[in-house]
Design a protein around this motif. Structure first.
Motif, mmCIF file in Angstrom:
data_model
loop_
_atom_site.group_PDB
_atom_site.id
_atom_site.type_symbol
_atom_site.label_atom_id
_atom_site.label_comp_id
_atom_site.label_asym_id
_atom_site.label_seq_id
_atom_site.Cartn_x
_atom_site.Cartn_y
_atom_site.Cartn_z
ATOM 1 N N LEU A 229 0.829 -1.200 0.000
ATOM 2 C CA LEU A 229 0.000 0.000 0.000
ATOM 3 C C LEU A 229 0.865 1.252 0.000
ATOM 4 N N ARG A 230 1.904 1.243 0.801
ATOM 5 C CA ARG A 230 2.788 2.405 0.898
ATOM 6 C C ARG A 230 3.563 2.631 -0.392
ATOM 7 N N ILE A 231 3.996 1.550 -1.025
ATOM 8 C CA ILE A 231 4.724 1.686 -2.283
ATOM 9 C C ILE A 231 3.801 2.228 -3.370
ATOM 10 N N CYS A 232 2.547 1.765 -3.403
ATOM 11 C CA CYS A 232 1.591 2.288 -4.392
ATOM 12 C C CYS A 232 1.373 3.786 -4.197
ATOM 13 N N GLN A 233 1.255 4.207 -2.944
ATOM 14 C CA GLN A 233 1.091 5.626 -2.667
ATOM 15 C C GLN A 233 2.330 6.408 -3.094
ATOM 16 N N ALA A 234 3.498 5.843 -2.853
ATOM 17 C CA ALA A 234 4.744 6.501 -3.259
ATOM 18 C C ALA A 234 4.823 6.624 -4.784
ATOM 19 N N GLN A 235 4.424 5.573 -5.496
ATOM 20 C CA GLN A 235 4.431 5.630 -6.961
ATOM 21 C C GLN A 235 3.538 6.764 -7.462
ATOM 22 N N TYR A 236 2.386 6.891 -6.860
ATOM 23 C CA TYR A 236 1.457 7.944 -7.272
ATOM 24 C C TYR A 236 2.048 9.325 -7.000
ATOM 25 N N LEU A 237 2.595 9.523 -5.809
ATOM 26 C CA LEU A 237 3.150 10.833 -5.443
ATOM 27 C C LEU A 237 4.365 11.186 -6.286
ATOM 28 N N LEU A 238 5.185 10.199 -6.608
ATOM 29 C CA LEU A 238 6.353 10.457 -7.451
ATOM 30 C C LEU A 238 5.949 10.910 -8.842
ATOM 31 N N ARG A 239 4.877 10.360 -9.338
ATOM 32 C CA ARG A 239 4.459 10.665 -10.704
ATOM 33 C C ARG A 239 3.624 11.936 -10.806
ATOM 34 N N HIS A 240 2.867 12.255 -9.773
ATOM 35 C CA HIS A 240 1.867 13.309 -9.903
ATOM 36 C C HIS A 240 2.081 14.516 -8.992
ATOM 37 N N THR A 241 3.178 14.537 -8.234
ATOM 38 C CA THR A 241 3.432 15.696 -7.384
ATOM 39 C C THR A 241 4.876 16.155 -7.553
ATOM 40 N N PRO B 118 13.384 5.285 -6.817
ATOM 41 C CA PRO B 118 12.343 6.321 -6.885
ATOM 42 C C PRO B 118 12.642 7.391 -7.930
ATOM 43 N N ARG B 119 13.903 7.801 -8.045
ATOM 44 C CA ARG B 119 14.258 8.842 -9.019
ATOM 45 C C ARG B 119 14.021 8.354 -10.449
ATOM 46 N N VAL B 120 14.427 7.129 -10.738
ATOM 47 C CA VAL B 120 14.229 6.583 -12.084
ATOM 48 C C VAL B 120 12.740 6.400 -12.368
ATOM 49 N N TRP B 121 11.989 5.947 -11.366
ATOM 50 C CA TRP B 121 10.540 5.813 -11.541
ATOM 51 C C TRP B 121 9.928 7.155 -11.962
ATOM 52 N N ARG B 122 10.338 8.195 -11.288
ATOM 53 C CA ARG B 122 9.811 9.532 -11.595
ATOM 54 C C ARG B 122 10.239 9.968 -12.999
ATOM 55 N N GLN B 123 11.465 9.721 -13.352
ATOM 56 C CA GLN B 123 11.991 10.184 -14.641
ATOM 57 C C GLN B 123 11.400 9.417 -15.817
ATOM 58 N N GLN B 124 11.046 8.149 -15.630
ATOM 59 C CA GLN B 124 10.569 7.358 -16.764
ATOM 60 C C GLN B 124 9.181 7.792 -17.234
ATOM 61 N N PHE B 125 8.514 8.621 -16.420
ATOM 62 C CA PHE B 125 7.233 9.173 -16.837
ATOM 63 C C PHE B 125 7.376 10.601 -17.319
ATOM 64 N N GLY B 126 8.626 10.982 -17.580
ATOM 65 C CA GLY B 126 8.843 12.323 -18.111
ATOM 66 C C GLY B 126 8.790 13.406 -17.063
ATOM 67 N N VAL B 127 8.839 13.025 -15.777
ATOM 68 C CA VAL B 127 8.804 14.012 -14.708
ATOM 69 C C VAL B 127 10.241 14.402 -14.397
ATOM 70 N N SER B 128 10.570 15.629 -14.632
ATOM 71 C CA SER B 128 11.912 16.141 -14.340
ATOM 72 C C SER B 128 11.747 17.498 -13.669
ATOM 73 N N LEU B 129 11.793 17.474 -12.347
ATOM 74 C CA LEU B 129 11.482 18.663 -11.581
ATOM 75 C C LEU B 129 12.674 19.096 -10.748
ATOM 76 N N ASN B 130 12.870 20.368 -10.612
ATOM 77 C CA ASN B 130 13.962 20.863 -9.781
ATOM 78 C C ASN B 130 13.815 20.422 -8.342
ATOM 79 N N LYS B 131 12.550 20.304 -7.906
ATOM 80 C CA LYS B 131 12.306 19.970 -6.503
ATOM 81 C C LYS B 131 12.332 18.478 -6.254
#
Length: 284
Positions: free
Chosen positions: A226-238, A269-282
């Motif tokens: 459950l926690r990993i699913c929530q983390a995946q969502y937050l990494l991609r959408h926030t 986590p960083r690669v997960w975020r980047q593979q969806f095209g999310v590249s944020l300074n924060k």
């Protein structure tokens, strides 16, 4: 990018006027992302899996309920003895003069996932068995009966469904229902099983055994998923910092979070975020 797979009515309904059909999944295998030109209800009976709905991952298990619209995109991943029913229907073919939209469209702002308690599951299973028997018959009387059974099913789901965070809805639930609801509200904080068992006067060892039998996971595995699913969502959408996401998902140490996330998903986590095209300074 590959074309979106769209499941067609002609492949699932026996006639051009059939409104409702039942598709059992014993078990549900891995299924790539797809949409439909019909709608469906998804009810999970046993096991577990990753249900990705409109890019949001949900770790699903017994008692989970989803309302899937034709335009929704979803897939099943990492399944483990996942047993479910798909109740598929064509809204434009329903003939009974009732407010189907009210019954089949959850309130605005509610989460996509709902849950059913054990009592509701028992009633729903009986209706689905009847519906499955009648919906395959081509005669007009059987089709009318099938739609009537579908109406009863929708009303029963409406009566017994609850959002995982709704305390009032689970007060009268059985111990397993209460435990799953409590775990869903423990994403940011530690979960004390001994205290839960004391509060609900439940023996701990049999509860652990029942949980594993019904879900295919231990209690700690389920909570971690459950926690990993929530983390995946937050990494991609926030734009939250990865360290803040770790904290929001119950990990005090961001390095340990990274280790667990990588073990569960195969990437950091960083690669997960980047593979969806999310590249944020924060995003660090």
């Amino acid at each position: 990018m590959a074309d979106q797979v769209i499941l067609k009515k002609d492949d699932f309904f026996a006639t051009a006027v059939q409104a409702v059909a039942v598709a059992d999944r014993y078990p549900q295998n891995v299924f790539a992302e797809h949409s439909h030109d019909f709608c469906e209800l998804v009810l999970v009976w046993r096991g577990n899996g990753l249900h990705v709905l409109n890019d949001r991952p949900w770790r699903i298990t017994c008692g989970d309920l989803f309302y899937i619209r034709a335009e929704d995109r979803h897939s099943y991943q990492a399944v483990n003895d996942l047993v479910l029913h798909n109740i598929i229907y064509c809204p434009e073919r329903l003939r009974l003069n009732v407010d189907w939209a009210e019954l089949l469209q959850p309130p605005r702002g509610s989460e996509a996932r709902w849950r059913l308690g054990s009592q509701g599951m028992a009633q729903v299973r009986q209706l689905i068995n009847q519906l499955e028997h009648e919906s395959v018959k081509p005669d007009a009387l059987s089709q009318c009966l099938a739609e009537s059974l579908f109406l009863q099913l929708c009303i029963t789901l409406r009566r017994h469904r609850y959002q995982p965070a709704d305390d009032a809805a689970t007060e009268q639930g059985e111990t397993l229902d209460l435990l799953i609801a409590a775990l869903g509200k423990s994403l940011e904080t530690d979960f004390d099983l001994a205290r839960f068992c004391e509060r609900h006067q439940a023996p701990e060892r049999p509860l652990r055994q029942l949980f594993r039998q019904q879900t295919g996971m231990t209690i700690s595995q389920y909570l971690r998923q459950l926690r990993i699913c929530q983390a995946q969502y937050l990494l991609r959408h926030t734009e939250m910092l990865i360290s803040d996401i770790a904290s929001r998902c119950g990990f005090e140490d961001s390095n340990y979070f990274s280790v667990v996330f990588t073990r569960e998903t195969g990437v950091t986590p960083r690669v997960w975020r980047q593979q969806f095209g999310v590249s944020l300074n924060k995003a660090s």
